[in-house]
Design a protein around this motif. Structure first.
Motif: not given
Length: 266
Positions: A42, A3, A39, A35, A6-7
């Motif tokens: 978030t 994660e 993200d 997903t 990815r961020h």
């Protein structure tokens, strides 16, 4: 992909251009649409980007539009062993005194280390390649004029008649977003424009791609397979892909790494 990574990729992407779509982020990260949407939600909640219909945008838009594709800093650590082995094979093709072109990219960047003890004339549109060779080698280094795209560390000129038109090279070494039956593919039209100019200035085109690039696809084709003279890749290449290249009469050089293939790009 974790994660946190990815961020990092998502935040880099939204800083490069005004709006990044969900489908573009799926392609960049290799993860699912669900997903990516989580993200984005978030990061929107953490006030690190702004969620928009179908994608995301930066809270502070960049002054200069960026290029499609993963940032140089993200790509640099992916498939590093394969890239280093490929780069060693590429430099082995060169003789001291030759003029060459090295296109920007994280695989071609690995050529700087075996080039440290060589003496060549190098034209590159890669700021980190030029900087490393200037500091750590006796090679002659030339840069084209143009704008420096920070995320990819590439210099691109908007002018048709820049200094590249006056440079001749025996070989051009370049990476790519993808390589398939239709040819060599890139992720951004600006890269296509710049690379077409460079390709025209070299007798031979040598493509450096790790074996994961044969799985990528793009709608932007730089050149057909027939324009490529040599492909250097790692030992994760499939027999089917090797046969495709051989059928196109492309010389194939396989760098031995002894490592299992991993997903990624560069």
């Amino acid at each position: 992909m974790h994660e946190t990574e990815r961020h990092r990729i998502i935040l880099s992407a939204v800083q490069e251009r005004p709006i990044v779509t969900v489908s573009e982020l799926v392609a960049l990260t290799g993860t699912s649409e669900a997903t990516i949407r989580r993200d984005i939600a978030t990061l929107h909640g953490a006030k690190r980007l702004r969620r928009v219909r179908g994608g995301a945008e930066a809270l502070t838009p960049p002054p200069l539009p960026g290029l499609a594709g993963r940032p140089f800093a993200v790509n640099q650590s992916i498939n590093i062993d394969q890239k280093q082995a490929i780069a060693r094979e590429a430099v082995a093709l060169c003789d001291d005194g030759e003029a060459i072109i090295i296109n920007g990219g994280t695989t071609t960047f690995q050529m700087v280390h075996p080039l440290a003890n060589r003496r060549l004339q190098v034209l590159t549109n890669s700021f980190p390649i030029a900087e490393h060779l200037l500091k750590n080698s006796k090679n002659t280094v030339m840069l084209p004029g143009g704008a420096l795209y920070r995320e990819q560390n590439i210099i691109l000129s908007p002018f048709a008649n820049d200094m590249t038109r006056h440079y001749y090279a025996k070989r051009m070494f370049m990476g790519a977003y993808a390589l398939g039956p239709i040819g060599l593919m890139e992720a951004d039209p600006l890269l296509i424009q710049a690379e077409e100019k460079l390709i025209d200035q070299a007798d031979e085109l040598v493509v450096l791609v790790d074996s994961t690039k044969f799985d990528n696809r793009s709608s932007l084709v730089l050149c057909p397979l027939e324009r490529i003279d040599i492909v250097i890749t790692d030992d994760g290449i499939s027999d089917r892909t090797a046969s495709m290249l051989e059928a196109a009469e492309i010389r194939l050089i396989v760098a031995q790494t002894g490592r299992a293939r991993t997903a990624g790009a560069g």
